[in-house]
Design a protein around this motif. Structure first.
Motif, PDB file in Angstrom:
ATOM      1  N   ALA A  32       0.771  -0.947  -0.147  1.00 32.10           N
ATOM      2  CA  ALA A  32      -0.178   0.109   0.231  1.00 32.10           C
ATOM      3  C   ALA A  32       0.996   1.156   0.212  1.00 32.10           C
ATOM      4  N   ILE A  33       0.607   2.163  -0.841  1.00 33.30           N
ATOM      5  CA  ILE A  33       1.449   3.232  -1.231  1.00 33.30           C
ATOM      6  C   ILE A  33       0.465   4.646  -0.865  1.00 33.30           C
ATOM      7  N   ASN A  44       3.248   0.810   3.410  1.00 32.00           N
ATOM      8  CA  ASN A  44       3.052  -0.184   4.724  1.00 32.00           C
ATOM      9  C   ASN A  44       4.080  -0.760   5.183  1.00 32.00           C
ATOM     10  N   PHE A  45       5.052  -1.061   4.389  1.00 33.71           N
ATOM     11  CA  PHE A  45       6.302  -1.865   4.652  1.00 33.71           C
ATOM     12  C   PHE A  45       7.326  -1.145   5.398  1.00 33.71           C
ATOM     13  N   THR A  90      12.546   4.128  -0.917  1.00 34.85           N
ATOM     14  CA  THR A  90      10.999   3.721  -0.989  1.00 34.85           C
ATOM     15  C   THR A  90      10.396   3.915  -2.332  1.00 34.85           C
ATOM     16  N   ASN A  91      10.935   4.881  -3.066  1.00 36.66           N
ATOM     17  CA  ASN A  91      10.525   4.975  -4.515  1.00 36.66           C
ATOM     18  C   ASN A  91      10.737   3.787  -5.289  1.00 36.66           C
ATOM     19  N   GLY A  96       8.626  -1.122  -7.906  1.00 33.72           N
ATOM     20  CA  GLY A  96       8.879  -2.687  -8.434  1.00 33.72           C
ATOM     21  C   GLY A  96      10.496  -2.481  -8.889  1.00 33.72           C
ATOM     22  N   ILE A  97      11.392  -1.513  -8.533  1.00 31.91           N
ATOM     23  CA  ILE A  97      12.802  -1.508  -8.967  1.00 31.91           C
ATOM     24  C   ILE A  97      13.447  -2.190  -7.582  1.00 31.91           C
ATOM     25  N   PRO A  98      14.085  -3.132  -7.831  1.00 31.30           N
ATOM     26  CA  PRO A  98      14.727  -4.002  -6.797  1.00 31.30           C
ATOM     27  C   PRO A  98      16.018  -3.858  -6.408  1.00 31.30           C
ATOM     28  N   PHE A  99      16.190  -2.209  -5.789  1.00 29.75           N
ATOM     29  CA  PHE A  99      17.167  -1.653  -5.284  1.00 29.75           C
ATOM     30  C   PHE A  99      16.687  -0.712  -3.881  1.00 29.75           C
ATOM     31  N   PHE A 100      17.021  -1.562  -2.925  1.00 25.51           N
ATOM     32  CA  PHE A 100      16.646  -0.653  -1.646  1.00 25.51           C
ATOM     33  C   PHE A 100      17.351  -1.344  -0.523  1.00 25.51           C
TER      34      PHE A 100
END
Length: 262
Positions: A32-33, A44-45, A90-91, A96-100
């Protein structure tokens, strides 16, 4: 590998568990954004990760202070202050960008400096960490900054603040100062991982304005313990509470200061 420090080991354990929360959330249909502003997202995460991290710190070290991005801060009476970014980039995560990552830095009041730092990338399963005076590591491998002395062949990283329409402070003027003088610039979206990539020798330098202390607290120590240099833009001593950072492999630092202040 550093094994004996209880605070660092706790920070590593907590970061790994928080990273599991983020990894599950990244692939979850229940993401949820919401918007803090037009350009600043939260999910929410973020909150779920921060709630877990803060509860663990409070349980293990009830006298320690916490400074956390999403409101989980608390005042303590002890020697240590924890800077928490439960989800840096977070952005990226939201799109859906796998870099965080999860970033946890611990500041020592008596030492007047960062004491330890942990940054965990749960997608690529890389744990960067450092204890003051004991070096920097990634998954138990010792880290070292690059030895590149040539600004012309340097690979740098930077980021842009949320105030994109503030032309005086949105970093475009500094970006344009650097761009003609270097090999390339990467904008990866995570200040914490930019600093860790510098510590690992993957990039040669990094600068960014208008940051928060949880963005740089952990990564700054990881760079320094890997042999790099971290300061304000003018070369003054780094302060996690001051909203800018200049970090390099050390050999490029004076050149980067000159460009930033030209």
């Amino acid at each position: 590998m550093i094994q004996s420090d209880i605070i660092l080991n706790s920070a590593r354990e907590i970061a790994l568990e928080a990273g599991k929360i983020l990894r599950e959330g990244f692939y979850s249909p229940d993401k949820a954004i919401t918007f803090k502003s037009r350009t600043d997202l939260v999910t929410n995460f973020d909150f779920k990760s921060e709630k877990y991290i803060c509860s663990e710190i409070t349980s293990r070290f009830p006298e320690h202070s916490i400074v956390a991005e999403e409101g989980g801060s608390r005042e303590g009476t002890g020697e240590y202050r924890w800077y928490i970014d439960p989800l840096d980039a977070t952005n990226n995560f939201a799109h859906g960008i796998p870099f965080f990552c999860v970033s946890i830095g611990v500041y020592s009041v008596s030492m007047n400096s960062m004491y330890c730092g942990v940054v965990y990338d749960p997608v690529h399963e890389e744990t960067f960490y450092a204890l003051k005076g004991n070096g920097s590591y990634c998954n138990e491998k010792n880290l070292r900054v690059s030895d590149n002395p040539d600004i012309g062949t340097a690979m740098l990283a930077t980021g842009f603040p949320y105030c994109k329409d503030d032309m005086e402070n949105n970093n475009l003027n500094l970006f344009n100062k650097f761009l003609p003088k270097i090999q390339g610039i990467r904008r990866l979206g995570s200040a914490a991982l930019d600093l860790c990539f510098l510590a690992a020798g993957r990039i040669d330098g990094y600068w960014e304005p208008m940051l928060k202390p949880w963005d740089t607290a952990a990564g700054s120590l990881i760079v320094q313990e890997a042999g790099g240099t971290v300061t304000k833009f003018n070369g003054d001593r780094f302060d996690p509470e001051y909203p800018e950072v200049l970090a390099s492999n050390g050999r490029l630092h004076d050149k980067m200061i000159t460009i930033l202040n030209s």
